[in-house]
Write a protein that holds these residues in place. Structure first.
Motif, mmCIF file in Angstrom:
data_model
loop_
_atom_site.group_PDB
_atom_site.id
_atom_site.type_symbol
_atom_site.label_atom_id
_atom_site.label_comp_id
_atom_site.label_asym_id
_atom_site.label_seq_id
_atom_site.Cartn_x
_atom_site.Cartn_y
_atom_site.Cartn_z
ATOM 1 N N VAL A 32 0.022 -7.916 2.694
ATOM 2 C CA VAL A 32 0.608 -7.099 1.620
ATOM 3 C C VAL A 32 -0.396 -6.923 0.482
ATOM 4 C CG1 VAL A 32 2.414 -7.021 -0.160
ATOM 5 C CG2 VAL A 32 3.000 -7.704 2.173
ATOM 6 N N GLU A 33 -1.022 -8.013 0.071
ATOM 7 C CA GLU A 33 -1.985 -7.932 -1.038
ATOM 8 C C GLU A 33 -3.168 -7.042 -0.680
ATOM 9 O OE1 GLU A 33 -2.848 -12.033 -1.894
ATOM 10 O OE2 GLU A 33 -1.544 -11.990 -3.674
ATOM 11 N N THR A 34 -3.646 -7.181 0.561
ATOM 12 C CA THR A 34 -4.788 -6.366 0.986
ATOM 13 C C THR A 34 -4.436 -4.882 0.916
ATOM 14 O OG1 THR A 34 -5.517 -8.118 2.460
ATOM 15 C CG2 THR A 34 -6.378 -5.923 2.904
ATOM 16 N N VAL A 35 -3.261 -4.544 1.430
ATOM 17 C CA VAL A 35 -2.879 -3.125 1.480
ATOM 18 C C VAL A 35 -2.643 -2.587 0.065
ATOM 19 C CG1 VAL A 35 -1.177 -1.469 2.319
ATOM 20 C CG2 VAL A 35 -1.927 -3.351 3.798
ATOM 21 N N LEU A 36 -1.856 -3.303 -0.726
ATOM 22 C CA LEU A 36 -1.558 -2.797 -2.076
ATOM 23 C C LEU A 36 -2.808 -2.765 -2.948
ATOM 24 C CD1 LEU A 36 1.960 -4.387 -2.757
ATOM 25 C CD2 LEU A 36 1.417 -2.076 -1.947
ATOM 26 N N GLY A 37 -3.818 -3.566 -2.581
ATOM 27 C CA GLY A 37 -5.077 -3.566 -3.322
ATOM 28 C C GLY A 37 -5.956 -2.351 -3.022
ATOM 29 N N LEU A 38 -5.601 -1.592 -1.980
ATOM 30 C CA LEU A 38 -6.438 -0.456 -1.599
ATOM 31 C C LEU A 38 -6.275 0.724 -2.556
ATOM 32 C CD1 LEU A 38 -5.814 -0.455 2.274
ATOM 33 C CD2 LEU A 38 -7.930 -1.109 1.118
ATOM 34 N N HIS A 39 -5.060 0.905 -3.068
ATOM 35 C CA HIS A 39 -4.793 2.061 -3.927
ATOM 36 C C HIS A 39 -3.492 1.824 -4.683
ATOM 37 C CE1 HIS A 39 -4.564 6.233 -5.226
ATOM 38 N NE2 HIS A 39 -5.793 6.389 -4.760
ATOM 39 N N THR A 40 -3.394 2.348 -5.887
ATOM 40 C CA THR A 40 -2.160 2.149 -6.662
ATOM 41 C C THR A 40 -0.996 2.967 -6.102
ATOM 42 O OG1 THR A 40 -2.929 3.883 -8.134
ATOM 43 C CG2 THR A 40 -3.304 1.610 -8.856
ATOM 44 N N ASP A 41 -1.305 4.030 -5.358
ATOM 45 C CA ASP A 41 -0.263 4.845 -4.746
ATOM 46 C C ASP A 41 0.033 4.270 -3.346
ATOM 47 O OD1 ASP A 41 1.168 6.703 -3.313
ATOM 48 O OD2 ASP A 41 -0.095 8.418 -3.850
ATOM 49 N N PRO A 42 1.258 3.764 -3.106
ATOM 50 C CA PRO A 42 1.530 3.129 -1.810
ATOM 51 C C PRO A 42 1.358 4.070 -0.612
ATOM 52 C CG PRO A 42 3.534 3.227 -3.165
ATOM 53 C CD PRO A 42 2.410 3.688 -4.027
ATOM 54 N N SER A 43 1.525 5.377 -0.818
ATOM 55 C CA SER A 43 1.290 6.336 0.281
ATOM 56 C C SER A 43 -0.164 6.286 0.716
ATOM 57 C CB SER A 43 1.600 7.770 -0.158
ATOM 58 O OG SER A 43 2.972 7.947 -0.327
ATOM 59 N N ARG A 44 -1.038 6.373 -0.274
ATOM 60 C CA ARG A 44 -2.469 6.342 0.029
ATOM 61 C C ARG A 44 -2.861 4.991 0.617
ATOM 62 N NH1 ARG A 44 -5.640 9.814 -3.089
ATOM 63 N NH2 ARG A 44 -7.375 8.980 -1.882
ATOM 64 N N ALA A 45 -2.307 3.936 0.036
ATOM 65 C CA ALA A 45 -2.658 2.581 0.486
ATOM 66 C C ALA A 45 -2.294 2.385 1.961
ATOM 67 C CB ALA A 45 -1.944 1.545 -0.388
ATOM 68 N N LEU A 46 -1.109 2.856 2.372
ATOM 69 C CA LEU A 46 -0.694 2.692 3.767
ATOM 70 C C LEU A 46 -1.615 3.472 4.711
ATOM 71 C CD1 LEU A 46 3.213 2.867 3.538
ATOM 72 C CD2 LEU A 46 1.849 0.927 4.339
ATOM 73 N N LEU A 47 -1.951 4.703 4.314
ATOM 74 C CA LEU A 47 -2.831 5.522 5.162
ATOM 75 C C LEU A 47 -4.213 4.888 5.291
ATOM 76 C CD1 LEU A 47 -1.818 9.096 3.922
ATOM 77 C CD2 LEU A 47 -1.345 8.068 6.160
ATOM 78 N N MET A 48 -4.746 4.416 4.160
ATOM 79 C CA MET A 48 -6.067 3.771 4.190
ATOM 80 C C MET A 48 -6.042 2.512 5.054
ATOM 81 S SD MET A 48 -6.948 4.259 0.150
ATOM 82 C CE MET A 48 -8.562 3.507 0.058
ATOM 83 N N ALA A 49 -4.954 1.775 4.956
ATOM 84 C CA ALA A 49 -4.855 0.527 5.723
ATOM 85 C C ALA A 49 -4.910 0.801 7.222
ATOM 86 C CB ALA A 49 -3.568 -0.207 5.358
ATOM 87 N N PHE A 50 -4.198 1.833 7.676
ATOM 88 C CA PHE A 50 -4.228 2.136 9.118
ATOM 89 C C PHE A 50 -5.561 2.754 9.529
ATOM 90 C CE2 PHE A 50 0.284 1.244 8.959
ATOM 91 C CZ PHE A 50 0.434 0.543 10.148
ATOM 92 N N GLU A 51 -6.132 3.603 8.659
ATOM 93 C CA GLU A 51 -7.453 4.178 8.980
ATOM 94 C C GLU A 51 -8.485 3.077 9.206
ATOM 95 O OE1 GLU A 51 -6.837 8.192 6.372
ATOM 96 O OE2 GLU A 51 -8.367 6.760 5.686
ATOM 97 N N ARG A 52 -8.398 2.034 8.402
ATOM 98 C CA ARG A 52 -9.394 0.953 8.497
ATOM 99 C C ARG A 52 -8.974 -0.159 9.447
ATOM 100 N NH1 ARG A 52 -10.866 0.415 2.041
ATOM 101 N NH2 ARG A 52 -11.207 2.651 1.720
ATOM 102 N N GLY A 53 -7.814 -0.033 10.032
ATOM 103 C CA GLY A 53 -7.342 -1.078 10.956
ATOM 104 C C GLY A 53 -6.923 -2.355 10.241
ATOM 105 N N LEU A 54 -6.680 -2.271 8.923
ATOM 106 C CA LEU A 54 -6.242 -3.461 8.181
ATOM 107 C C LEU A 54 -4.786 -3.791 8.504
ATOM 108 C CD1 LEU A 54 -7.955 -2.529 4.801
ATOM 109 C CD2 LEU A 54 -8.684 -4.315 6.405
ATOM 110 N N LEU A 55 -4.067 -2.776 8.966
ATOM 111 C CA LEU A 55 -2.770 -2.970 9.614
ATOM 112 C C LEU A 55 -2.951 -2.423 11.024
ATOM 113 C CD1 LEU A 55 -0.313 -1.670 6.835
ATOM 114 C CD2 LEU A 55 -0.716 -4.069 7.450
#
Lengths: 137, 432
Positions: free
Chosen positions: B338-361
């Motif tokens: 959760v911390e890793t993903v929410l740390g990617l971007h303040t907008d949770p939409s962007r954070a979720l997309l970035m997380a999957f793009e990078r394989g962090l989820l």
């Protein structure tokens, strides 16, 4: 054989496809796994792209007869896929037992075989027979 | 409706405050009469229940023409086509049953939920389920970017479309993903992340889900972790509870095995502090269950929960109760994600997309093109679900992971692990 493995248009289930992918690979086939929710249009386009020797449709959401019929009718209507072997199996209706009228409709529409839920022996035999035919011709 | 239904979240909290686990079926019929009958008998069950309108697969994938054609032909669908039946039909079906003692939740599975949310709010409903990841990745092929955008709009529609005085409720399906074989840390993280997303787009009442997996102690850790992380990451003032799902994978085939698994989930809910339970029936392994089978499952679960004692009250900390392990392995893993993903971007939409793009989820066994597909899980000899590969996720695979290649029969064994354990326990034991 090159096998195109696919779910049907409204079916979101995946475990059947993950399992069948491994099962078919272990029988020595080359598998392209399209995943769930494949529309007839996408199925035809994927057949054009991958030129498989066989299409395996799997469905468990209860709409298998209906969605399977639409898929096979579409494949038969396209010149490029009209003769491509197609089989379907799974939990195909909401009633939990095989509906003979629906099986007949699928076969009449051009399915080469309709397998019951979990009938992997029948699928294995079908594939072996296909392989023998291919070697013979 | 004779009297306005209470807000969904408030109804569940009221149940918990008097020590009652709220139980709920998964139920949907295309015929409005059958649907009304299902709701009426859910309501009349000897249990504290909420009703369910499960939507059919055609409506779920947005093929409203196919849903309409099927209804016109009189074909049986696997759910209620809420966007196809006239609004007056849905309203009158609810009119007969939904009231201040019986809220109804709409369950669907759509990665593009706007049409369903418009239809349900128009019919006077305001509780539903889903999420930008959990209703997209595991079961479909909608690009994640589209699902995230669609769910952001869906949340706003739901938040704005409520009747006056209502508090719309949205449950994250994040604790289910592919239903089984996903180690709990990822399930817990996904539920928290989706509820943060819901709150960001206007929801003030949410629930976090978790689906029972293979090991009782690990499942308890997961439910407790979910309660603790909800408190830590959801904005203050957002009402929330935890909903447990009875095992979502391959279900026991024997009636006794199926019943025992259901009862074990009810006890798990009570012990770990989940306040609502989605039940499964004895017919689950065979076909879509009947209304009778659903009612029996609701009553069995409620009885097992009552015998297990009272759920911890909402005021009690997540660490409360025997065997509490607030800093459990599951909590640590979920918190890192959760911390890793929410740390990617303040907008949770962007954070979720970035997380999957990078394989962090990275959801194990998920075939979706936007999922990295590099993670894998296994059931260890003690029955606990663990990671054999974690891909690029910020967590480590288990040191003792079996490195051998997964086979079809190995997967089948893992998929059937729980069903077989319960069926075996149910079988008569040989003497001597």
């Amino acid at each position: 054989m090159k096998i195109l493995l696919s779910g049907t248009a409204s079916d979101s289930h995946t475990w059947n496809l993950v399992y069948l992918g491994l099962f078919l690979e272990e029988l020595g086939h080359e598998v392209t796994n399209l995943g769930p929710c494949v529309t007839p249009e996408l199925l035809v386009a994927s057949c054009r792209r991958h030129s498989p020797d066989l299409v395996v449709l799997s469905s468990v959401n209860g709409h298998g007869y209906r969605d399977g019929l639409a898929a096979v009718e579409r494949l038969r209507a396209e010149p490029a896929t009209a003769a491509l072997p197609v089989v379907i199996g799974g939990k195909l209706g909401v009633a939990g037992c095989r509906q003979e009228a629906d099986v007949t409709a699928l076969l009449r529409a051009g399915c080469d075989a309709v397998f019951g839920d979990g009938d992997l022996d029948a699928l294995r035999e079908f594939l072996a027979a296909r392989d023998r035919d291919r070697v013979a011709t | 409706m004779s009297t306005a239904p209470p807000p969904f979240g408030a109804f569940v909290a009221a149940g918990a405050s008097v020590g009652r686990l709220v139980v709920q079926p998964r139920m949907g019929f295309s015929d409005p009469g059958a649907m009304r009958d299902g709701l009426t008998r859910t309501k009349a069950a000897t249990a504290t229940t909420v009703g369910t309108l499960t939507i059919d697969s055609y409506t779920r994938v947005g093929d409203l023409t196919a849903a309409r054609d099927a209804v016109a032909e009189g074909a049986r669908l696997n759910g209620y086509p809420i966007a196809t039946h006239p609004r007056a039909v849905t309203r009158s079906l609810l009119d007969a049953v939904m009231d201040d003692g019986f809220p109804v939740q709409v369950r669907h599975g759509s990665s593009r939920p706007e049409a369903i949310i418009r239809a349900l709010t128009a019919a006077g409903l305001d509780a539903t389920e889903g999420g930008p990841v959990s209703y997209c990745l595991p079961y479909g092929r909608t690009p994640l970017r589209e699902s995230v955008a669609s769910w952001a709009r869906g949340c706003e529609l739901l938040a704005d479309g409520a009747r006056p005085g209502g508090v719309p409720h949205l449950e994250s399906f994040g604790g289910c993903l592919l239903g089984q074989l996903c180690p709990p840390g990822l399930l817990v993280a996904m539920s928290v992340l989706e509820c943060v997303f819901f709150a960001r787009y206007g929801l003030r009442s949410v629930s976090l889900s978790y689906a029972q997996q293979t090991d009782r102690a690990q499942d308890e850790e997961a439910v407790r972790a979910l309660r603790r992380l909800a408190g830590e990451f959801l904005p203050a003032g957002v009402d929330h509870h935890v909903v447990l799902y009875t095992y979502m994978g391959v279900y026991p085939r024997t009636e006794q095995g199926a019943t025992r698994l259901l009862e074990s989930s009810a006890r798990l809910a009570v012990r770990a502090g989940a306040q609502r339970l989605l039940v499964k029936t004895t017919a689950e392994a065979l076909r879509i269950p009947t209304v009778e089978e659903n009612v029996r499952a609701l009553e069995t679960a409620a009885a097992a929960a009552a015998l297990a004692g009272s759920p911890p009250s909402p005021g009690e900390g997540p660490g409360a109760g025997p065997g509490a392990d607030a800093d459990s392995e599951v909590y640590q893993e979920a918190r890192t994600l959760v911390e890793t993903v929410l740390g990617l971007h303040t907008d949770p939409s962007r954070a979720l997309l970035m997380a999957f793009e990078r394989g962090l989820l990275d959801v194990p066994f998920c075939l979706h093109p936007d999922n990295a597909g590099r993670s894998r899980s296994f059931i260890d000899p003690a029955g606990r679900l663990r990671w054999s590969r974690t891909g690029s996720m910020p967590i480590r695979p288990d040191a003792g992971a079996d490195a051998t290649e997964l086979t079809a029969s190995g997967l089948l064994t893992a998929l059937n692990h729980v069903a077989e354990r319960y069926d075996r326990a149910a079988a008569p034991q040989p003497v001597g």
